[in-house]
Scaffold this motif. Structure first.
Motif, short mmCIF file in Angstrom:
data_model
loop_
_atom_site.label_atom_id
_atom_site.label_comp_id
_atom_site.label_asym_id
_atom_site.label_seq_id
_atom_site.Cartn_x
_atom_site.Cartn_y
_atom_site.Cartn_z
N LEU A 40 33.87 35.44 31.73
CA LEU A 40 33.37 36.07 32.94
C LEU A 40 34.52 36.46 33.86
O LEU A 40 34.53 37.56 34.43
CB LEU A 40 32.41 35.12 33.66
N CYS A 41 35.53 35.60 33.97
CA CYS A 41 36.68 35.91 34.83
C CYS A 41 37.45 37.11 34.30
O CYS A 41 37.87 38.00 35.06
CB CYS A 41 37.60 34.69 34.93
N ALA A 70 39.88 40.64 41.58
CA ALA A 70 40.98 40.32 40.67
C ALA A 70 41.68 39.03 41.08
O ALA A 70 42.02 38.19 40.22
CB ALA A 70 41.97 41.49 40.64
N MET A 71 41.90 38.85 42.37
CA MET A 71 42.55 37.61 42.82
C MET A 71 41.67 36.40 42.54
O MET A 71 42.17 35.33 42.12
CB MET A 71 42.86 37.73 44.31
N ALA A 72 40.37 36.53 42.75
CA ALA A 72 39.47 35.42 42.47
C ALA A 72 39.45 35.11 40.97
O ALA A 72 39.42 33.93 40.57
CB ALA A 72 38.06 35.76 42.96
N ALA A 73 39.47 36.14 40.12
CA ALA A 73 39.47 35.91 38.67
C ALA A 73 40.75 35.22 38.23
O ALA A 73 40.71 34.29 37.40
CB ALA A 73 39.30 37.24 37.94
N ILE A 74 41.90 35.65 38.76
CA ILE A 74 43.18 35.01 38.40
C ILE A 74 43.18 33.55 38.83
O ILE A 74 43.59 32.65 38.09
CB ILE A 74 44.34 35.77 39.06
N LEU A 113 48.81 41.69 36.10
CA LEU A 113 49.20 42.97 36.67
C LEU A 113 48.11 43.57 37.57
O LEU A 113 48.39 44.45 38.38
CB LEU A 113 49.52 43.97 35.56
N GLY A 114 46.87 43.09 37.40
CA GLY A 114 45.77 43.64 38.18
C GLY A 114 45.97 43.56 39.67
O GLY A 114 45.84 44.58 40.37
#
Length: 427
Positions: A74-75, A97-101, A116-117
């Motif tokens: 999901l991330c 993107a920051m939350a997924a990382i 890189l996102g």
């Protein structure tokens, strides 16, 4: 959706899919054991797989397939989707993107190329949005940095290299942000220059139309006033001579209205075709004449080929206005031709209005320039003070607009003189 928007979206989706696939492969193929962190600012800090992806270090011999928790998929999907929608929702994309990382770091999954996102999204925000709209989101760098250190006491903030690692992580975001700000400032400067050029063009067009209206109305009213005076003078004594004067007034007013319609037609564009048919014809009928409809087409601007017609409109007998030509008549640039005509028209208008005597128009065709001189034998004297009104100022502006010069003032022998030297230019 426009074709350009579709192409941009397709390109961003392709890039997001490529980054997502690389990150997924990198997360799945983790080598047995671990090696110390490579110092990546967005790394987990827990150590990274030794083998890497299957194509690293000579192939899959040093790597093994690692199962991922369901939340990791999901991330990865959220980060890839955020990258794909960066041009349309840059701020939400950056947050996603920051939350997924951060979530992947908490799960202990190597985010790989997905790091890189945030860099790309930070550049997109800075390039497309004002500073006040995205600057608070830069604070997300702190929780993302700490998310990779949840396995250490106090998030590893007491480690000697913690400050350097945070500065490195912040630099990763600041570099693309700085590039984005530079790009946005250049775009805004270019937009301001285009707006200034547009405003300048609009102002020059309005000024041109104002000069045209001034010349047409001023000349026509002067001629009408002169003809009306003649008609009133002969009406009681020689009534048969009043009719030509009244006919001249009618023709002059009709010509002035037609020319004004052509000059002001620019305000009806681009839908001038719809407005130019019925309205001009109706207006002509209201003026009392049997004028034919002008239609939507704009008439060509007058030039020196209509000087004789202009002089005849002022003095049909030819006793008060004479036109003399020197040199071989050659084709002139349209702007020079029109400027010369308007200068002659305004000078003759002033001669009729203020001079009261005979006027002479001398047109000289020279290899490099066109010389136009208008003199009258009115009561003006060299020692008399005079104010340069809007008429002379307009003639001077017309001459300057085509790269020429104009002189105007009283003559030593009496009367007034206007001389314009206009460059021939490329014909």
């Amino acid at each position: 959706m426009s074709h350009r928007t579709a192409r941009v979206l397709a390109a961003d989706v392709a890039i997001a899919l490529a980054v997502g696939v690389l990150s997924l492969v990198n997360a799945h193929w983790q080598g047995a054991g671990s090696r110390p962190s490579n110092g990546s600012p967005w790394g987990t800090g827990r150590g990274e797989p030794a083998g890497g992806p299957p194509w690293a270090d000579g192939g899959p011999s040093g790597a093994e397939f690692a199962a991922l928790p369901p939340a990791a998929y999901l991330c990865l999907a959220v980060a890839a989707a955020s990258l794909a929608a960066r041009r349309f929702y840059p701020r939400w994309g950056f947050v996603g993107a920051m939350a997924a990382i951060a979530a992947l770091d908490v799960l202990g999954v190597d985010s790989g190329a997905l790091r890189l996102g945030p860099m790309v999204l930070a550049y997109t925000m800075a390039a497309r949005l004002p500073l006040r709209q995205w600057a608070p989101l830069a604070a997300l760098a702190v929780p993302v940095f700490l998310a990779g250190r949840t396995d250490r006491p106090y998030f590893g903030l007491l480690d000697p290299g913690a400050a350097g690692a945070f500065v490195a992580a912040l630099t990763v975001l600041l570099v693309p942000v700085a590039l984005g700000v530079i790009v946005r400032l250049r775009r805004e400067n270019a937009r301001r220059e285009r707006d200034d050029e547009l405003r300048r063009s609009v102002y020059e067009e309005r000024l041109r139309i104002a000069r045209e209206v001034h010349d047409v109305v001023g000349h026509s009213l002067s001629v009408i006033n002169m003809r009306a005076g003649v008609a009133l003078h002969v009406l009681g004594k020689r009534p048969e001579q009043a009719e030509p004067a009244l006919q001249a007034i009618r023709q002059t007013s009709k010509d002035a209205l037609e020319e004004l319609r052509g000059t002001l037609a620019v305000f009806r564009e681009p839908d001038g075709a719809a407005a130019g048919g019925a309205a001009p014809g109706a207006a002509a009928e209201e003026d009392g004449g049997a004028a034919e409809p002008t239609g939507s087409a704009r008439e060509p601007v007058p030039g020196l080929d209509r000087i004789d017609e202009l002089a005849a409109g002022i003095d049909p007998t030819g006793d008060r206005v004479r036109v003399r030509t020197q040199g071989e008549c050659t084709a002139l640039p349209a702007a020079v031709d029109h400027a010369a005509y308007r200068i002659v028209q305004e000078a003759l208008t002033n001669a009729v209005r203020h001079g009261g005597g005979a006027a002479t128009v001398d047109i000289g065709y020279h290899p490099e320039e066109l010389a136009v001189e208008i003199t009258d034998s009115g009561p003006a004297r060299p020692g008399r003070d005079y104010a340069e009104g809007s008429g002379i100022a307009g003639m001077r502006e017309r001459a300057r607009a085509v790269g020429g010069r104009l002189e105007a003032g009283p003559r030593a022998e009496g009367g007034f003189r206007v001389r314009a030297d206009l460059p021939m230019g490329e014909r």
